[in-house]
Write a protein that holds these residues in place. Structure first.
Motif, PDB file in Angstrom:
ATOM      1  N   LYS A 105       0.853  -1.191   0.000  1.00  0.00           N
ATOM      2  CA  LYS A 105       0.000   0.000   0.000  1.00  0.00           C
ATOM      3  C   LYS A 105       0.886   1.237   0.000  1.00  0.00           C
ATOM      4  CE  LYS A 105      -4.222  -0.289   1.622  1.00  0.00           C
ATOM      5  NZ  LYS A 105      -5.395  -0.387   2.486  1.00  0.00           N
ATOM      6  N   LEU A 107      -5.097  -1.208  10.606  1.00  0.00           N
ATOM      7  CA  LEU A 107      -5.107  -2.140   9.480  1.00  0.00           C
ATOM      8  C   LEU A 107      -5.042  -1.476   8.110  1.00  0.00           C
ATOM      9  CD1 LEU A 107      -7.688  -4.984  10.161  1.00  0.00           C
ATOM     10  CD2 LEU A 107      -5.210  -5.109  10.123  1.00  0.00           C
ATOM     11  N   LEU A 108      -5.713  -0.352   7.963  1.00  0.00           N
ATOM     12  CA  LEU A 108      -5.756   0.283   6.640  1.00  0.00           C
ATOM     13  C   LEU A 108      -4.357   0.637   6.131  1.00  0.00           C
ATOM     14  CD1 LEU A 108      -8.681   2.863   6.623  1.00  0.00           C
ATOM     15  CD2 LEU A 108      -8.321   1.067   4.953  1.00  0.00           C
ATOM     16  N   TRP A 110       0.959  -5.891  10.096  1.00  0.00           N
ATOM     17  CA  TRP A 110      -0.386  -5.917   9.505  1.00  0.00           C
ATOM     18  C   TRP A 110      -0.986  -7.325   9.645  1.00  0.00           C
ATOM     19  CZ3 TRP A 110      -1.660  -9.095   5.362  1.00  0.00           C
ATOM     20  CH2 TRP A 110      -3.025  -9.029   5.005  1.00  0.00           C
ATOM     21  N   ILE A 140     -20.947   0.832  14.349  1.00  0.00           N
ATOM     22  CA  ILE A 140     -19.485   0.724  14.446  1.00  0.00           C
ATOM     23  C   ILE A 140     -19.059   0.808  15.911  1.00  0.00           C
ATOM     24  CG2 ILE A 140     -17.304   1.933  13.948  1.00  0.00           C
ATOM     25  CD1 ILE A 140     -18.293   0.528  11.583  1.00  0.00           C
ATOM     26  N   PHE A 161     -11.077   1.789  12.658  1.00  0.00           N
ATOM     27  CA  PHE A 161     -12.420   1.217  12.561  1.00  0.00           C
ATOM     28  C   PHE A 161     -13.446   2.281  12.224  1.00  0.00           C
ATOM     29  CE2 PHE A 161     -14.282  -2.785  14.362  1.00  0.00           C
ATOM     30  CZ  PHE A 161     -13.281  -3.573  13.860  1.00  0.00           C
ATOM     31  N   LEU A 217     -23.079   3.914   1.194  1.00  0.00           N
ATOM     32  CA  LEU A 217     -23.795   2.821   0.501  1.00  0.00           C
ATOM     33  C   LEU A 217     -25.297   2.973   0.727  1.00  0.00           C
ATOM     34  CD1 LEU A 217     -24.210   0.057  -0.866  1.00  0.00           C
ATOM     35  CD2 LEU A 217     -23.564  -1.037   1.279  1.00  0.00           C
ATOM     36  N   THR A 263      -8.140   2.645  -5.466  1.00  0.00           N
ATOM     37  CA  THR A 263      -7.118   2.330  -4.471  1.00  0.00           C
ATOM     38  C   THR A 263      -5.749   2.355  -5.151  1.00  0.00           C
ATOM     39  OG1 THR A 263      -6.411   0.763  -2.792  1.00  0.00           O
ATOM     40  CG2 THR A 263      -7.421  -0.198  -4.736  1.00  0.00           C
ATOM     41  N   GLY A 287     -12.331  -4.040  -2.671  1.00  0.00           N
ATOM     42  CA  GLY A 287     -10.954  -4.412  -2.945  1.00  0.00           C
ATOM     43  C   GLY A 287     -10.866  -5.901  -3.238  1.00  0.00           C
ATOM     44  N   ARG A 336      -5.817  -8.090   1.295  1.00  0.00           N
ATOM     45  CA  ARG A 336      -6.155  -6.826   1.957  1.00  0.00           C
ATOM     46  C   ARG A 336      -7.566  -6.356   1.617  1.00  0.00           C
ATOM     47  NH1 ARG A 336      -1.242  -3.597   4.153  1.00  0.00           N
ATOM     48  NH2 ARG A 336      -3.034  -2.907   5.370  1.00  0.00           N
ATOM     49  N   CYS A 361     -11.517  -5.690   2.118  1.00  0.00           N
ATOM     50  CA  CYS A 361     -12.161  -5.028   3.255  1.00  0.00           C
ATOM     51  C   CYS A 361     -12.551  -6.031   4.343  1.00  0.00           C
ATOM     52  CB  CYS A 361     -13.402  -4.293   2.767  1.00  0.00           C
ATOM     53  SG  CYS A 361     -14.333  -3.551   4.106  1.00  0.00           S
ATOM     54  N   ILE A 362     -12.082  -5.788   5.539  1.00  0.00           N
ATOM     55  CA  ILE A 362     -12.384  -6.707   6.643  1.00  0.00           C
ATOM     56  C   ILE A 362     -13.817  -6.524   7.134  1.00  0.00           C
ATOM     57  CG2 ILE A 362     -11.644  -5.224   8.576  1.00  0.00           C
ATOM     58  CD1 ILE A 362     -10.174  -7.647   9.742  1.00  0.00           C
TER      59      ILE A 362
HETATM   60  C1  HEM Z   1     -10.397  -2.026   3.420  1.00  0.00           C
HETATM   61  C2  HEM Z   1     -14.317  -0.524   0.983  1.00  0.00           C
HETATM   62  C3  HEM Z   1     -16.943  -0.914   5.086  1.00  0.00           C
HETATM   63  C4  HEM Z   1     -12.872  -1.605   7.587  1.00  0.00           C
HETATM   64  C5  HEM Z   1     -11.249  -1.659   2.406  1.00  0.00           C
HETATM   65  C6  HEM Z   1     -10.902  -1.610   0.999  1.00  0.00           C
HETATM   66  C7  HEM Z   1     -11.991  -1.159   0.331  1.00  0.00           C
HETATM   67  C8  HEM Z   1     -13.039  -0.955   1.295  1.00  0.00           C
HETATM   68  C9  HEM Z   1     -12.097  -0.906  -1.182  1.00  0.00           C
HETATM   69  C10 HEM Z   1      -9.571  -2.026   0.391  1.00  0.00           C
HETATM   70  C11 HEM Z   1      -8.633  -0.862   0.287  1.00  0.00           C
HETATM   71  C12 HEM Z   1      -7.358  -1.222  -0.448  1.00  0.00           C
HETATM   72  O1  HEM Z   1      -7.187  -2.334  -0.915  1.00  0.00           O
HETATM   73  O2  HEM Z   1      -6.537  -0.317  -0.573  1.00  0.00           O
HETATM   74  C13 HEM Z   1     -15.363  -0.515   1.896  1.00  0.00           C
HETATM   75  C14 HEM Z   1     -16.734  -0.238   1.545  1.00  0.00           C
HETATM   76  C15 HEM Z   1     -17.473  -0.364   2.692  1.00  0.00           C
HETATM   77  C16 HEM Z   1     -16.564  -0.694   3.764  1.00  0.00           C
HETATM   78  C17 HEM Z   1     -17.218   0.096   0.141  1.00  0.00           C
HETATM   79  C18 HEM Z   1     -18.947  -0.196   2.920  1.00  0.00           C
HETATM   80  C19 HEM Z   1     -19.850  -0.175   1.994  1.00  0.00           C
HETATM   81  C20 HEM Z   1     -16.077  -1.153   6.121  1.00  0.00           C
HETATM   82  C21 HEM Z   1     -16.455  -1.340   7.502  1.00  0.00           C
HETATM   83  C22 HEM Z   1     -15.292  -1.506   8.207  1.00  0.00           C
HETATM   84  C23 HEM Z   1     -14.195  -1.459   7.254  1.00  0.00           C
HETATM   85  C24 HEM Z   1     -17.879  -1.333   8.032  1.00  0.00           C
HETATM   86  C25 HEM Z   1     -15.049  -1.714   9.667  1.00  0.00           C
HETATM   87  C26 HEM Z   1     -15.845  -1.643  10.610  1.00  0.00           C
HETATM   88  C27 HEM Z   1     -11.870  -1.756   6.661  1.00  0.00           C
HETATM   89  C28 HEM Z   1     -10.479  -2.028   7.038  1.00  0.00           C
HETATM   90  C29 HEM Z   1      -9.771  -2.170   5.838  1.00  0.00           C
HETATM   91  C30 HEM Z   1     -10.717  -1.968   4.754  1.00  0.00           C
HETATM   92  C31 HEM Z   1      -9.944  -2.119   8.459  1.00  0.00           C
HETATM   93  C32 HEM Z   1      -8.301  -2.491   5.677  1.00  0.00           C
HETATM   94  C33 HEM Z   1      -8.144  -4.004   5.603  1.00  0.00           C
HETATM   95  C34 HEM Z   1      -6.688  -4.458   5.508  1.00  0.00           C
HETATM   96  O3  HEM Z   1      -5.911  -3.855   4.770  1.00  0.00           O
HETATM   97  O4  HEM Z   1      -6.397  -5.460   6.156  1.00  0.00           O
HETATM   98  N1  HEM Z   1     -12.569  -1.275   2.558  1.00  0.00           N
HETATM   99  N2  HEM Z   1     -15.290  -0.768   3.237  1.00  0.00           N
HETATM  100  N3  HEM Z   1     -14.716  -1.249   6.000  1.00  0.00           N
HETATM  101  N4  HEM Z   1     -11.970  -1.740   5.289  1.00  0.00           N
HETATM  102 FE1  HEM Z   1     -13.653  -1.361   4.280  1.00  0.00          FE
END
Ligand code: HEM
Length: 467
Positions: free
Chosen positions: A70, A85-86, A93, A152, A270, A281, A341, A406, A410, A412-413
């Protein structure tokens, strides 16, 4: 030229069309026509390659993912998203991801269903009072933000909900300051200037960290009691448990690899990653259903058939809401909250027939892949949830054409949580209200980190049955 295209594209409302790429990703739209699906743009000294060919996307995220990492976020974003995590990389990680993953297991999320349902019903109760026996205009994005914040907070803090809520309220204020500072990002060093707003933002940051540390110390002090009652599966409980286990398992290592600082940062992540993505969404889905009454009716029929007289759908009901699921997927396709991304090559690497030098950044324009007529057909910019009737993998000509969360390790968790929450909310809304776009609605998708309705999201609701 780039700046000109962006400014021109985002200044006026547009017709009620889903052909939004020229507006929100104008440079891509413009140059893809000239250079094809993969092309290079220099951003100052940084070479950035835009990659929208799904075969190459698969290489970057799965078969050759070890060659990519990343990239670093802008410091203003980093302050908000935390070092969780992000943004983490490598072993740290992987360690955090392993610990946090159980928070999102379906068994764990199921326990949130009654709370989610109650929050939605409370929100609808207020809408119903506002509507009386007539119509009412509701700015849905604000309501959905409060709703997702609540969920959340419960997922992250569980039994420390009230204290967690207070911290997240501070983080909401900090986001407002950051959004303002972002508009001045072109003034060199602006974020270091001791302006009144910057000082308030720094103070907020200190307060957030202090409150979280206090909260973590309290939970740590009660950790053994909590664990004897069955370990709490909220983010906080799982991280504290892992930290305590590490401290105990190796008496020669004075401290755990998971520090209080790490837990603070994950809590911030988070909130940042989960709140606005999910509320976006919900907002776009409501706008789409308001624009397309035929699909609104179809979805309502399904909800009434599946859920019967139950106020809050059960886990089984949720699994049976196929049409609502298709609608959410189509909403994520046309209006993906995260529109792109970025990855950076860690070493020289072959990508398809291209030679990518180490350090090159690759931009994956999720929204452009989702709007590509070669992948989705001539109606790519139309709202047609039926394309998802045979599942996500068969919706397009390529399995990597739908990537709102994604891809790969990696991914989305929080995606299960987001979808569960969106299904619950949309189902309960459909049961109690019919809705259409307000006469004051102006269509203006715009990007401010995520994809937002630039002129708000007023929707006119009419109560069908009291919530
Ligand atoms: C990662 C989208 C909801 C926590 C990501 C990524 C995307 C994404 C595209 C990947 C980013 C990358 O590869 O650079 C979304 C969308 C959501 C959503 C569209 C809702 C419609 C959530 C929720 C949470 C969350 C509800 C937590 C409560 C995370 C975390 C990561 C992540 C922690 C990083 C994961 C890692 O790299 O291990 N999300 N997300 N997301 N998302 Fe979501």
């Amino acid at each position: 030229e780039l700046v000109g295209l962006m400014v021109k594209a985002s200044s006026q409302p547009m017709p009620l069309s889903h052909n939004i790429l020229p507006r929100v990703f104008s440079f891509y739209h413009h140059w893809k026509k000239i250079y094809g699906a993969t092309f290079l743009v220099w951003f100052g000294p940084t070479a950035r390659i835009t990659v929208s060919d799904p075969d190459l996307i698969r290489e970057i995220f799965t078969s050759k993912s070890e060659f990519y990492e990343k990239n670093e976020s802008h410091p203003l974003v980093r302050q908000l998203e935390g070092d969780g995590l992000l943004s983490l990389k490598g072993e740290k990680w992987a360690h955090h991801r392993k610990i946090i993953t159980p928070t999102f297991h379906m068994e764990n999320l199921k326990m949130l269903i009654p709370v989610m349902g109650k929050s939605v019903l409370e929100m609808l109760g207020k809408w119903s009072e506002m509507a009386g026996s007539g119509d009412v205009d509701i700015e849905v994005s604000e309501w959905f933000q409060s709703l997702t914040e609540e969920v959340i907070t419960r997922t992250a803090f569980g039994r420390s909900y009230e204290d967690g809520k207070a911290v997240f309220q501070l983080q909401t204020q900090q986001m407002i300051f950051a959004a303002e500072a972002f508009q001045k990002v072109f003034i060199p060093g602006y974020r270091y200037l001791p302006t009144k707003k910057n000082r308030s933002s720094w103070n907020l940051d200190k307060q957030i960290k202090k409150s979280l540390v206090k909260l973590i110390e309290q939970r740590k002090a009660n950790a053994s009691e909590e664990m004897s009652n069955g370990c709490p599966k909220d983010l906080l409980g799982l991280m504290i448990k892992a930290a305590t286990k590490e401290e105990k398992s190796d008496p020669y290592t004075p401290t755990s690899t998971i520090t209080v600082h790490d837990i603070v940062e994950e809590c911030k992540t988070f909130f940042f990653a989960g709140k606005h993505t999910t509320s976006n969404l919900l907002t776009w889905t409501t706008i789409l259903l308001a624009m397309h009454p035929e699909w609104q009716n179809t979805a309502r029929e399904e909800v009434l058939r599946v859920c019967g007289s139950r106020d809050i759908p059960t886990t089984d009901d949720i699994a049976k809401l196929k049409k609502v699921n298709m609608i959410l997927n189509e909403s994520l396709r046309l209006y993906p909250p995260a529109i792109a991304t970025i990855r950076r090559a860690k070493a020289d690497v072959d990508l398809g027939s291209y030679k990518i030098p180490r350090g090159t950044e690759l931009l994956i324009p999720i929204i452009a892949v989702h709007h590509d007529t070669e992948l989705w057909g001539h109606d790519a910019t139309e709202f047609n949830p039926a394309r998802f009737s045979e599942g996500v993998a068969r919706a397009a000509k390529h399995p990597m054409a739908f990537i709102p969360f994604g891809l790969g390790a990696r991914t989305c968790i929080g995606q299960n949580l987001a979808i569960l929450q969106a299904k619950m909310a949309i189902a309960i809304i459909l049961k109690h209200f019919s809705f259409r776009l307000s006469s004051s609605y102006q269509h203006g998708p715009t990007v401010l980190m995520l994809l937002y309705p630039q002129y708000g999201a007023p929707v006119t609701f009419r109560c069908l049955t009291d919530p």
